[in-house]
Motif scaffolding. Sequence first.
Motif, PDB file in Angstrom:
ATOM      1  N   GLY A 131       0.836  -1.307   0.237  1.00  0.00           N
ATOM      2  CA  GLY A 131       0.069  -0.013   0.150  1.00  0.00           C
ATOM      3  C   GLY A 131       0.809   1.115   0.012  1.00  0.00           C
ATOM      4  O   GLY A 131       0.621   2.329  -0.716  1.00  0.00           O
ATOM      5  N   MET A 132       2.027   1.129   0.964  1.00  0.00           N
ATOM      6  CA  MET A 132       2.866   2.551   0.776  1.00  0.00           C
ATOM      7  C   MET A 132       3.369   2.631  -0.633  1.00  0.00           C
ATOM      8  O   MET A 132       3.490   3.764  -1.308  1.00  0.00           O
ATOM      9  CB  MET A 132       4.019   2.295   1.823  1.00  0.00           C
ATOM     10  CG  MET A 132       3.113   2.299   3.373  1.00  0.00           C
ATOM     11  SD  MET A 132       4.510   1.620   4.654  1.00  0.00           S
ATOM     12  CE  MET A 132       5.759   2.915   4.422  1.00  0.00           C
ATOM     13  N   GLY A 133       3.981   1.547  -1.207  1.00  0.00           N
ATOM     14  CA  GLY A 133       4.582   1.614  -2.622  1.00  0.00           C
ATOM     15  C   GLY A 133       3.513   2.284  -3.418  1.00  0.00           C
ATOM     16  O   GLY A 133       3.966   2.758  -4.284  1.00  0.00           O
ATOM     17  N   VAL A 155      -5.167  -0.718  -7.392  1.00  0.00           N
ATOM     18  CA  VAL A 155      -5.551  -1.124  -5.986  1.00  0.00           C
ATOM     19  C   VAL A 155      -4.947  -2.651  -5.840  1.00  0.00           C
ATOM     20  O   VAL A 155      -5.552  -3.280  -4.946  1.00  0.00           O
ATOM     21  CB  VAL A 155      -7.050  -1.048  -6.019  1.00  0.00           C
ATOM     22  CG1 VAL A 155      -7.614   0.329  -6.024  1.00  0.00           C
ATOM     23  CG2 VAL A 155      -7.609  -1.924  -6.972  1.00  0.00           C
ATOM     24  N   ASN A 156      -4.144  -3.284  -6.697  1.00  0.00           N
ATOM     25  CA  ASN A 156      -3.929  -4.609  -6.675  1.00  0.00           C
ATOM     26  C   ASN A 156      -3.126  -4.744  -5.270  1.00  0.00           C
ATOM     27  O   ASN A 156      -2.248  -3.893  -4.802  1.00  0.00           O
ATOM     28  CB  ASN A 156      -2.731  -4.873  -7.490  1.00  0.00           C
ATOM     29  CG  ASN A 156      -3.192  -5.728  -8.702  1.00  0.00           C
ATOM     30  OD1 ASN A 156      -4.454  -5.814  -8.914  1.00  0.00           O
ATOM     31  ND2 ASN A 156      -2.397  -6.075  -9.850  1.00  0.00           N
ATOM     32  N   GLY A 157      -3.914  -6.005  -4.488  1.00  0.00           N
ATOM     33  CA  GLY A 157      -3.132  -6.157  -3.183  1.00  0.00           C
ATOM     34  C   GLY A 157      -3.182  -5.097  -2.007  1.00  0.00           C
ATOM     35  O   GLY A 157      -2.853  -5.680  -1.184  1.00  0.00           O
ATOM     36  N   GLY A 162      -6.782   0.982   1.954  1.00  0.00           N
ATOM     37  CA  GLY A 162      -5.896   1.687   1.107  1.00  0.00           C
ATOM     38  C   GLY A 162      -6.998   1.691  -0.414  1.00  0.00           C
ATOM     39  O   GLY A 162      -6.525   2.681  -0.916  1.00  0.00           O
ATOM     40  N   ILE A 163      -7.605   0.608  -0.424  1.00  0.00           N
ATOM     41  CA  ILE A 163      -8.569   0.671  -1.795  1.00  0.00           C
ATOM     42  C   ILE A 163      -9.553   1.944  -1.700  1.00  0.00           C
ATOM     43  O   ILE A 163      -9.801   2.638  -2.601  1.00  0.00           O
ATOM     44  CB  ILE A 163      -9.309  -0.679  -1.942  1.00  0.00           C
ATOM     45  CG1 ILE A 163      -8.306  -1.690  -2.260  1.00  0.00           C
ATOM     46  CG2 ILE A 163     -10.617  -0.362  -2.702  1.00  0.00           C
ATOM     47  CD1 ILE A 163      -9.073  -3.040  -2.275  1.00  0.00           C
ATOM     48  N   LEU A 164     -10.160   1.945  -0.473  1.00  0.00           N
ATOM     49  CA  LEU A 164     -10.865   3.213  -0.357  1.00  0.00           C
ATOM     50  C   LEU A 164     -10.296   4.682  -0.420  1.00  0.00           C
ATOM     51  O   LEU A 164     -10.751   5.510  -0.975  1.00  0.00           O
ATOM     52  CB  LEU A 164     -11.508   3.062   1.168  1.00  0.00           C
ATOM     53  CG  LEU A 164     -12.388   4.452   1.465  1.00  0.00           C
ATOM     54  CD1 LEU A 164     -13.763   4.257   0.705  1.00  0.00           C
ATOM     55  CD2 LEU A 164     -12.844   4.246   3.139  1.00  0.00           C
ATOM     56  N   SER A 188     -15.924  -4.408  -8.800  1.00  0.00           N
ATOM     57  CA  SER A 188     -16.550  -3.490  -8.157  1.00  0.00           C
ATOM     58  C   SER A 188     -15.762  -2.128  -7.711  1.00  0.00           C
ATOM     59  O   SER A 188     -16.655  -1.203  -7.369  1.00  0.00           O
ATOM     60  CB  SER A 188     -16.416  -4.382  -6.502  1.00  0.00           C
ATOM     61  OG  SER A 188     -15.187  -4.594  -6.037  1.00  0.00           O
ATOM     62  N   GLU A 189     -14.481  -2.220  -7.748  1.00  0.00           N
ATOM     63  CA  GLU A 189     -13.981  -0.588  -7.810  1.00  0.00           C
ATOM     64  C   GLU A 189     -14.199   0.054  -8.853  1.00  0.00           C
ATOM     65  O   GLU A 189     -14.500   1.102  -8.791  1.00  0.00           O
ATOM     66  CB  GLU A 189     -12.390  -1.134  -7.622  1.00  0.00           C
ATOM     67  CG  GLU A 189     -12.135  -1.211  -6.100  1.00  0.00           C
ATOM     68  CD  GLU A 189     -12.610  -0.177  -5.063  1.00  0.00           C
ATOM     69  OE1 GLU A 189     -12.326   0.702  -5.229  1.00  0.00           O
ATOM     70  OE2 GLU A 189     -13.398  -0.905  -4.236  1.00  0.00           O
TER      71      GLU A 189
END
Length: 310
Positions: A131-133, A155-157, A162-164, A188-189
Motif C-alpha cells: 500500500g505504501m508503495g 488497487v492491486n493487493g 488503501g482501496i478506499l 466492484s472498484e
Amino acid sequence: MIEAVGLTKRYGDRLAVDQLSFTVKPGQVTGFLGPNGAGKSTTMRMILGLDAPSGGTVTVNGKPFVELANPMREVGALLEAKAIHGGRSAYNHLLCLAQSNNLPRRRVDEVLELVGLTEVARKRAKGFSLGMGQRLGIATALLGDPKILIFDEPVNGLDPEGILWIRNFMKMLAAEGRTVFVSSHLMSEMENTADHLLVIGRGRMIADCTVQEFIDANSELVVRVRTPEPTRLAALVTGDGGKAVPDGEGTLLVTDLTMDRIGDLAFDNGVRLHELSPLQASLEQAFMELTRDSVEYHAAVPGVDEKGRA
C-alpha cells in the motif's frame, strides 16, 4: 485529453491492439477494462511512448507523448508501483526525479503530504508495504502536477483502507478537472469509481459508454415481487409474455416485463403486492456477459458450466 485513432500494435503474427479509437476526457474517471490479454497494458504503453504503434495514432493534449517538451508536467503514470530503487528513501526517490525534470524541491514535500507518506519520507522504499508503495507510485505520478493521470491496476493487493483511499483520491483528481485513466480487474472498484468505461476484448473496442449504460445494455432486468398470491401472479405474468421464477415463499423473480407492467397486472386483477423492486445487475455481471467470447484463457471448474452456474 487522450485521443487514439485506429491505434494498432502487432507483435509478429499476433495482433495485440486492433484499430482502437477513443477519447479520454478531463473531469471524469475513465475505467479501462478487458480480460487478460485484451491489450490494455499495451495500449497504455503506447500512450506513454514506451511502445511504438504499428498503425494509427495516439496523442496527449494533441501531441504524441515523445514530442512533449515537459512530459512530467503534462502526464503522470503509475504502471509499476515497485519500479523504484529499494535503497532510496521515498524523499530521495522523488527528489531525484524532481531535479532531473527541473521541478521545484518544494513539490517533493507537497506530494508526500498529499499521499500521506510524510512520516515515512526518509525510510528506504524496500521496507514499504504494498500500500505504501502504491502511494509512492501515485506521488511520483503527481510530482509534475500533471493534468493527465494514468493508473494501471492501482488497487492491486491493497487492504480495504488503501482501496478506499485510492478510490476517493482518483475521484478528487477528476473533480479538479484532471483526466484520470485507470485500468483495473476489480469490477466492484470500477463500479464505485469510474464515470465512463472503455472495454476492449482481443484488442478491439467493444464498449465506450457510461457505467450505467454499460450495465443496462449488458444485463437483464429482473424484478423481485412478493405477494400472498404468487401462483396466481405467476400465471398472469406468463400469460402476458413474461417469465416468473419462484424465489422463496411468496416471492417471484420476474423477467421480460417492466415493473410498471407487473404492477398494472396485479392491480387490474386484484392481486395484493407486498414488494415490487428491481434487482440491479452489477458491473461484474455485465462485464462477464459482454466479454465471455473475448476471454483467451478459460479454466474449467468442476460442477460449474461456462456461464458460472453450478
